[in-house]
Design an enzyme around this catalytic site. Structure first.
Site, PDB file in Angstrom:
ATOM      1  CB  SER A 197     -17.596   2.164   0.482  1.00 41.46           C
ATOM      2  OG  SER A 197     -17.616   3.097   1.529  1.00 41.46           O
ATOM      3  NE  ARG A 212     -17.451  -1.231 -11.160  1.00 40.67           N
ATOM      4  CZ  ARG A 212     -17.221   0.042 -11.492  1.00 40.67           C
ATOM      5  NH1 ARG A 212     -18.155   0.713 -12.161  1.00 40.67           N
ATOM      6  NH2 ARG A 212     -16.090   0.638 -11.159  1.00 40.67           N
ATOM      7  CG  ASP A 250     -14.601   3.897   2.414  1.00 40.61           C
ATOM      8  OD1 ASP A 250     -14.605   4.443   1.291  1.00 40.61           O
ATOM      9  OD2 ASP A 250     -13.984   2.843   2.633  1.00 40.61           O
TER      10      ASP A 250
END
Length: 517
Positions: A197, A212, A250
């Site tokens: 996630s 990132r 998620d």
């Protein structure tokens, strides 16, 4: 010892609450005449000060109510702007709300069966699950958690994935054998769903370029790399009997798991330290992926990443000076504008900034040392939750919070005042959340027939009244028809959802349906 006399009164606040006022004066029959006059003067001055303070609290509460209250008309305007932003994200790449295609095609049938592995790389723990899907929306889960150290989160990226693979090996070994629950035939491989996630750019379900790191990770040589490929390298190193089938977020897993159990579920939301939503979109209505040649009659889950709504331009959301202060002092000024108004990461800080301003104005905690509450992020959102849920007449829980955490004594009037402010902040967060849900409901035409919205996260699960306030907000946006839209506690997205997606993906690829995706 002379007796004392007590007096009391109340002032009505704009929110319908009564702020209590208690006074106490010394019986002066035994005092000299000059002392009597001084005592009367001091008492009158104190009474005047107390009444002034309470009236000033009422004035400030009226101001704060105006600042934090969303009218139905304003909510409808925000919802429409939100919808337009979602549509822009589907049409064009590199939008503020990116509307990420997940390559999870269609809903689960509810009849998926078999054993599937799921691994979830969270911010604190690595979780490994063996999910036994039983069909008819039922499942069993066996899981283990492995603690991630701060050093591991900053270590070389490939070493991090080696740790994930090694933990998976430990889990498989400990659950195999005669006494184990896992029985693999020679050469058999289990499908594996990997919940990762962190913002990724995907062009297939088993591929993801890390944009990132977030959640405190900083593992070098990972950003800009295909994390699925890196993890596969680690799986090969430990010779594990698994096939990496799906890389998911998620929130996507939450949508699929919730629908598996409750087929009325059409939207999933996370309301916790962050916020996000996912829903099922028609491929024909995702113009930015038309060059992939996917059948327009199919559906695909979209991971909205909606916490970025109204970032940079700040044209639509009702940001107060407290919100602006939080944004400007954050590590990413201008970004995640929606998240900074509704997520659990920020609500406590909003209240703390209001309190600090009231201290500076001489309204709260007069004559006390307030340095502890003046520390950035000193007031956790969990404390707001406790303040709102305090069931005692004297608000004893709030007494405990401010004495224990901040070494501050509070009057009943102050405690009522603070709880009223907490309610304004919590209610605004829930009503803004309703705007996001309303944007998806309106876009997909779910209002008439209704749908369920699976919700997870600490705000939804633990903050008192949050779900009810979302429902109230939806009614204010759409009218009574909004009662067809209801929220419910979501299923485990990062474990069960990941496993179900692995099952769906295996079945799709085995059938030769867009097997390259």
């Amino acid at each position: 010892m002379p007796l004392s006399r007590r007096g009391s009164g109340t002032l009505l606040t704009p929110t319908g609450q009564h702020l209590a006022m208690h006074t106490r004066t010394q019986d002066d029959e035994s005092l000299p005449h000059a002392t009597k006059r001084r005592a009367h003067f001091a008492t009158d001055l104190w009474l005047h000060s107390a009444k002034w303070s309470i009236r000033t609290m009422t004035d400030h509460l009226r101001r704060l109510e105006t600042l934090f209250t969303l009218t139905p008309q304003r909510m409808r305007m925000i919802t429409q702007s939100f919808r337009e932003t979602l549509e822009n994200g589907l049409e064009k790449v590199d939008q503020v709300v990116p509307m990420i295609p997940t390559f999870v095609f269609g809903w689960p049938s509810g009849q998926e069966q078999g054993d599937y592995l799921a691994i979830d790389l969270g911010g604190t723990n690595l979780r490994v699950c063996l999910v036994h899907l039983q069909g008819k929306g039922k499942f069993e889960v066996t899981q283990s958690k492995y603690r991630l150290s701060e050093e591991q989160k900053q270590d070389e990226g490939q070493k991090l994935f080696d740790f994930c693979a090694e933990s998976l090996k430990t889990f498989i070994d400990s659950n195999s054998g005669e006494d184990g629950i896992l029985h693999l035939e020679p050469g058999e491989k289990l499908p594996l769903g990997f919940t990762f996630s962190y913002p990724c750019k995907q062009n297939s379900i088993d591929h993801g370029i890390l944009i990132r790191w977030t959640k405190g990770f900083g593992a070098p040589n990972t950003e800009g790399e295909n994390v699925a490929e890196m993890f596969q390298k680690s799986l090969d190193k430990f010779e594990l009997p698994v096939t990496l089938t799906a890389l998911i977020n998620d929130t996507t897993g939450t949508l699929i798991a919730s629908h598996y159990v409750n087929p009325h579920t059409r939207i999933a939301c996370i309301f916790g330290t962050g916020c996000n939503a996912a829903y099922m979109e028609h491929v024909k209505d995702i113009p930015k992926i038309k060059d992939l040649g996917i059948d327009g009659g199919m559906d695909m889950v979209i991971n909205c990443e909606w916490g970025a709504f109204d970032s940079f331009e700040h044209e639509h959301l009702p940001r107060s000076k407290y919100d602006i202060s939080i944004d400007e002092s954050s590590n990413k000024p201008g970004e995640q504008a929606f998240e900074k108004l509704i997520s659990g990461r920020y609500l406590g800080e909003i209240l703390r900034l209001v309190i600090c301003e009231l201290i500076d104005d001489g309204i709260l905690f007069l004559g006390q040392n307030t340095y502890k509450v003046e520390v950035t992020n000193a007031l956790d959102t969990a404390l707001l939750s406790l303040m709102e849920s305090d069931p005692t007449e004297e608000l004893l829980m709030i007494i405990g919070i401010f004495s224990h955490f901040f070494a501050l004594e509070t009057t009943l009037a102050e405690r009522q005042f603070l709880r009223a402010i907490a309610r304004l902040i919590g209610r605004r967060a829930a009503r803004l959340s309703a705007c996001g849900i309303g944007a998806i409901v309106g876009k997909m035409g779910y209002l008439e027939n209704g749908c369920a919205v699976g919700c997870d996260g600490s705000l939804y699960n633990k903050y008192p009244g949050f779900a009810g306030r979302i429902q109230e907000g939806l009614v204010d946006i759409f009218g009574e028809k909004a009662r067809n839209i209801y929220t419910h506690h979501a299923e485990d997205g990062s474990g069960v959802g990941s496993a179900i997606i692995a099952a769906m993906t295996k079945a799709r690829k085995d059938a030769g349906i867009h097997a390259h995706l």
